[in-house]
Design a protein around this motif. Structure first.
Motif, PDB file in Angstrom:
ATOM      1  N   PRO A  45       0.819  -1.221   0.000  1.00  0.00           N
ATOM      2  CA  PRO A  45       0.000   0.000   0.000  1.00  0.00           C
ATOM      3  C   PRO A  45       0.851   1.269   0.000  1.00  0.00           C
ATOM      4  O   PRO A  45       1.903   1.318   0.633  1.00  0.00           O
ATOM      5  CB  PRO A  45      -0.797  -0.124   1.302  1.00  0.00           C
ATOM      6  N   TYR A  46       0.376   2.289  -0.727  1.00  0.00           N
ATOM      7  CA  TYR A  46       1.083   3.567  -0.805  1.00  0.00           C
ATOM      8  C   TYR A  46       0.074   4.710  -0.706  1.00  0.00           C
ATOM      9  O   TYR A  46      -1.119   4.539  -0.998  1.00  0.00           O
ATOM     10  CB  TYR A  46       1.841   3.703  -2.136  1.00  0.00           C
ATOM     11  N   GLU A  47       0.565   5.876  -0.327  1.00  0.00           N
ATOM     12  CA  GLU A  47      -0.228   7.096  -0.446  1.00  0.00           C
ATOM     13  C   GLU A  47      -0.670   7.216  -1.906  1.00  0.00           C
ATOM     14  O   GLU A  47       0.077   6.850  -2.813  1.00  0.00           O
ATOM     15  CB  GLU A  47       0.624   8.292  -0.017  1.00  0.00           C
ATOM     16  N   PHE A  48      -1.900   7.707  -2.148  1.00  0.00           N
ATOM     17  CA  PHE A  48      -2.498   7.589  -3.473  1.00  0.00           C
ATOM     18  C   PHE A  48      -1.638   8.204  -4.567  1.00  0.00           C
ATOM     19  O   PHE A  48      -1.456   7.603  -5.632  1.00  0.00           O
ATOM     20  CB  PHE A  48      -3.901   8.225  -3.492  1.00  0.00           C
ATOM     21  N   GLY A  49      -1.100   9.402  -4.350  1.00  0.00           N
ATOM     22  CA  GLY A  49      -0.294  10.041  -5.392  1.00  0.00           C
ATOM     23  C   GLY A  49       0.939   9.223  -5.741  1.00  0.00           C
ATOM     24  O   GLY A  49       1.286   9.064  -6.919  1.00  0.00           O
ATOM     25  N   THR A  50       1.613   8.693  -4.733  1.00  0.00           N
ATOM     26  CA  THR A  50       2.789   7.848  -4.950  1.00  0.00           C
ATOM     27  C   THR A  50       2.407   6.574  -5.692  1.00  0.00           C
ATOM     28  O   THR A  50       3.091   6.145  -6.636  1.00  0.00           O
ATOM     29  CB  THR A  50       3.449   7.490  -3.607  1.00  0.00           C
ATOM     30  N   PHE A  51       1.313   5.975  -5.259  1.00  0.00           N
ATOM     31  CA  PHE A  51       0.803   4.757  -5.905  1.00  0.00           C
ATOM     32  C   PHE A  51       0.530   5.003  -7.381  1.00  0.00           C
ATOM     33  O   PHE A  51       0.966   4.235  -8.257  1.00  0.00           O
ATOM     34  CB  PHE A  51      -0.467   4.316  -5.164  1.00  0.00           C
ATOM     35  N   LEU A  52      -0.169   6.090  -7.705  1.00  0.00           N
ATOM     36  CA  LEU A  52      -0.523   6.366  -9.095  1.00  0.00           C
ATOM     37  C   LEU A  52       0.718   6.606  -9.945  1.00  0.00           C
ATOM     38  O   LEU A  52       0.794   6.146 -11.098  1.00  0.00           O
ATOM     39  CB  LEU A  52      -1.458   7.570  -9.158  1.00  0.00           C
ATOM     40  N   GLU A  53       1.702   7.300  -9.402  1.00  0.00           N
ATOM     41  CA  GLU A  53       2.932   7.554 -10.155  1.00  0.00           C
ATOM     42  C   GLU A  53       3.657   6.243 -10.461  1.00  0.00           C
ATOM     43  O   GLU A  53       4.219   6.074 -11.554  1.00  0.00           O
ATOM     44  CB  GLU A  53       3.839   8.504  -9.377  1.00  0.00           C
ATOM     45  N   GLN A  54       3.667   5.309  -9.525  1.00  0.00           N
ATOM     46  CA  GLN A  54       4.316   4.023  -9.771  1.00  0.00           C
ATOM     47  C   GLN A  54       3.595   3.243 -10.871  1.00  0.00           C
ATOM     48  O   GLN A  54       4.232   2.603 -11.705  1.00  0.00           O
ATOM     49  CB  GLN A  54       4.364   3.209  -8.478  1.00  0.00           C
ATOM     50  N   ILE A  55       2.273   3.305 -10.860  1.00  0.00           N
ATOM     51  CA  ILE A  55       1.509   2.605 -11.899  1.00  0.00           C
ATOM     52  C   ILE A  55       1.804   3.213 -13.261  1.00  0.00           C
ATOM     53  O   ILE A  55       1.982   2.498 -14.263  1.00  0.00           O
ATOM     54  CB  ILE A  55      -0.007   2.666 -11.591  1.00  0.00           C
ATOM     55  N   LYS A  56       1.862   4.530 -13.344  1.00  0.00           N
ATOM     56  CA  LYS A  56       2.174   5.201 -14.618  1.00  0.00           C
ATOM     57  C   LYS A  56       3.548   4.777 -15.141  1.00  0.00           C
ATOM     58  O   LYS A  56       3.746   4.613 -16.352  1.00  0.00           O
ATOM     59  CB  LYS A  56       2.143   6.720 -14.440  1.00  0.00           C
ATOM     60  N   ARG A  57       4.504   4.613 -14.220  1.00  0.00           N
ATOM     61  CA  ARG A  57       5.865   4.230 -14.631  1.00  0.00           C
ATOM     62  C   ARG A  57       5.965   2.757 -15.020  1.00  0.00           C
ATOM     63  O   ARG A  57       7.001   2.327 -15.543  1.00  0.00           O
ATOM     64  CB  ARG A  57       6.858   4.497 -13.498  1.00  0.00           C
ATOM     65  N   GLY A  58       4.941   1.992 -14.756  1.00  0.00           N
ATOM     66  CA  GLY A  58       5.007   0.558 -15.023  1.00  0.00           C
ATOM     67  C   GLY A  58       5.708  -0.203 -13.919  1.00  0.00           C
ATOM     68  O   GLY A  58       6.111  -1.361 -14.112  1.00  0.00           O
ATOM     69  N   ASP A  59       5.829   0.422 -12.749  1.00  0.00           N
ATOM     70  CA  ASP A  59       6.518  -0.192 -11.618  1.00  0.00           C
ATOM     71  C   ASP A  59       5.506  -0.987 -10.786  1.00  0.00           C
ATOM     72  O   ASP A  59       5.118  -0.593  -9.683  1.00  0.00           O
ATOM     73  CB  ASP A  59       7.184   0.899 -10.782  1.00  0.00           C
ATOM     74  N   PHE A  60       5.035  -2.103 -11.328  1.00  0.00           N
ATOM     75  CA  PHE A  60       4.041  -2.922 -10.644  1.00  0.00           C
ATOM     76  C   PHE A  60       3.946  -4.278 -11.335  1.00  0.00           C
ATOM     77  O   PHE A  60       4.425  -4.464 -12.457  1.00  0.00           O
ATOM     78  CB  PHE A  60       2.657  -2.250 -10.676  1.00  0.00           C
ATOM     79  N   GLN A  61       3.332  -5.230 -10.642  1.00  0.00           N
ATOM     80  CA  GLN A  61       2.906  -6.489 -11.248  1.00  0.00           C
ATOM     81  C   GLN A  61       1.377  -6.534 -11.307  1.00  0.00           C
ATOM     82  O   GLN A  61       0.798  -6.660 -12.373  1.00  0.00           O
ATOM     83  CB  GLN A  61       3.469  -7.678 -10.460  1.00  0.00           C
ATOM     84  N   LEU A  62       0.730  -6.395 -10.135  1.00  0.00           N
ATOM     85  CA  LEU A  62      -0.725  -6.306 -10.067  1.00  0.00           C
ATOM     86  C   LEU A  62      -1.098  -5.010  -9.351  1.00  0.00           C
ATOM     87  O   LEU A  62      -0.354  -4.523  -8.498  1.00  0.00           O
ATOM     88  CB  LEU A  62      -1.310  -7.479  -9.274  1.00  0.00           C
TER      89      LEU A  62
END
Length: 507
Positions: free
Chosen positions: A378-395
């Motif tokens: 879990p991350y603070e929403f802004g940090t979470f969204l930035e990681q998703i945009k960068r492709g830094d995720f699996q699910l």
């Protein structure tokens, strides 16, 4: 449930506080908006505020389709030429009268590569703009664009401030029924009634959007009368109980908000279709809707709910079937280890929203039953969204909010629309046939043929599974006794506050 009982027992007799009420409506926001410049905003929380501050040429209709907003009249001269007459006497918050040049400047700024607007892709069909008069202009398209009405919902900004380099993210200036007063990040955003609003002054003196990230605190604030309105951000576990409070009222409506599991298709494990299908069959969506969401959602098989004109029935569905999930994992080369350990391990990123975390915990348990170990991050929403945009995720899980036209599929699934190019294809999905269908769908003007194209696309999407549809959340508004006239429509739009009233005396 025990914690819920303790909460309400603790507050018994303390609801509907008698402290002095401020001369504005207080609405709860789950997360603080990322950017109040409508050309740059990407999160639903920003749009909650933006739609009260700005207007586009047209706006989504609660009944479906679009209706005039800043435009008085839109006449298609040909499929590639649209003549637009603006309303007379519309005034921006800083006093300037709306003119055709404001439309020109706004759209040019979006198309400027230096701005990096995520809305730029939706303006690709725009070839040019001709100013025909103070209130009249013509939009020229390079190709027929069936979804261009969706494009021109984007708010119009004043040309004089655009040219001067005004920072709209810090101080928004639009034509909306509310005007910006101040922002105290990350606490609240204060807006006030715009007395010169072109549809007539709203009855509400102002609105304070209060950032309350903790779910329990939002409930406490409603119970104590510290918050007047909460839309789609109260846990389903609390809704029924809140409805029993005399000073609170609950309204619900069918919803369009679409929650899904996103896959990183460039990940070495998740690029395999068998793994994605195994995950889909291992997730028991029905139990989450019934027990976690308290029935306040409907299972989804696509972005649009049943009843939408572009919805495709009969596409491949992924019912809960753990035996099939295990078989698919075996076929994908991930057998159960002899020592009883997991077949594979994956990370699952999300925001810090407690309801979301509880939901993902249920998903985690079901996946671990078929041998897929899940690490929830879990991350603070802004940090979470930035990681998703960068492709830094699996699910990951997110919810698309307020989508009405299927051209949205282009922005989130066309291979050219990866975040590096300004799009929202966060899973990096790529399929030539999908691209062809998406390009055809946005160029086709006949509604019946357009629906056929998008239904084929949805069938392809269900086979390729770049994301797993979970459910469409039903809209839920919790209103205090001061709120009168708030209409909760399928879009769950805060524009309804335009016709709202603020009752100062308790009923």
């Amino acid at each position: 449930m025990a914690a819920l009982l303790v909460l309400f027992c603790f507050l018994a007799g303390a609801c509907g506080g008698s402290h002095e009420k401020p001369p504005f409506l207080r609405a709860a926001l789950e997360s603080y908006p990322g950017n109040l410049d409508p050309r740059l905003a990407t999160d639903a929380y920003a749009y909650d505020v933006i739609e009260t501050l700005y207007n586009g040429l047209v706006k989504p209709s609660a009944a479906g389709g679009y209706e005039p907003d800043l435009a008085e009249k839109i006449e298609p001269e040909t499929p590639l030429r649209w003549r637009i007459l603006l309303r007379e006497g519309v005034r921006f918050h800083h006093g300037k009268i709306l003119s055709a040049s404001d439309v020109l400047c706004t759209y040019r700024s979006i198309l400027d590569p230096g701005l990096g607007s995520p809305a730029k892709a939706s303006f690709e069909a725009l070839e040019g703009i001709e100013i025909l008069g103070e209130r009249e202009l013509r939009l020229r398209l390079v190709r027929p664009a069936a979804a261009f009405f969706e494009t021109i919902t984007l708010p119009i900004l004043p040309c004089d401030l655009l040219r001067s380099g005004h920072d709209f993210s810090e101080k928004p200036v639009g034509t909306g029924f509310l005007r910006f007063v101040e922002a105290r990040s990350p606490l609240y955003i204060q807006l006030e009634r715009f007395s010169e609003y072109f549809r007539g002054e709203t009855s509400i003196p102002g609105v304070r959007f209060v950032h309350i990230p903790d779910a329990t605190t939002r409930v406490l604030s409603l119970l104590r009368g510290e918050i007047d309105l909460s839309v789609n951000n109260v846990s389903p576990a609390y809704v029924e109980r809140l409805g029993r409070e005399k000073h609170l009222r609950i309204a619900t409506s069918p919803g369009t908000n679409f929650t899904y599991v996103g896959f990183n298709l460039r990940d070495p494990v998740l690029k395999g279709i068998r793994v994605r299908r195994a995950i889909a069959h291992a997730i028991h969506r029905e139990e989450i809707v019934k027990y976690r969401l308290k029935g306040l959602a409907d299972l989804a098989d696509a972005l649009f709910p049943a009843g939408h004109w572009a919805h495709a029935s009969g596409v491949r569905r992924y019912e809960y079937d753990p035996a099939l999930a295990e078989k698919l994992l075996d076929e994908a080369g991930y057998p159960r280890p002899a020592d009883g350990g997991p077949r594979l391990s994956l990370s699952y990123k999300t925001s810090q929203n407690k309801d979301r975390l509880r939901m993902i915990e249920v998903i985690r348990r079901r996946l671990e039953e078929v041998g897929v170990h899940i690490e929830i991050q879990p991350y603070e929403f802004g940090t979470f969204l930035e990681q998703i945009k960068r492709g830094d995720f699996q699910l990951y899980s997110l919810t698309w909010v307020g989508v009405s036209d299927p051209d949205f599929y282009y922005d989130v699934f066309h291979s050219a629309q990866i975040p590096e190019n300004g799009g929202r294809n966060r899973g990096r999905y790529s399929n030539p046939r999908a691209d062809t269908l998406l390009e055809a769908g946005r160029a086709e003007l006949d509604p019946a043929r357009r629906a056929t194209i998008y239904r084929e696309f949805q069938g392809l999407l269900a086979e390729d599974l770049p994301c797993l549809p979970l459910w469409h959340e039903r809209n839920v508004a919790v209103m205090g006794e001061r709120v009168e006239g708030f209409e909760l429509n399928p879009l769950a739009s805060y524009r309804a506050l335009e016709k709202n009233r603020l009752r100062e005396e308790p009923r």
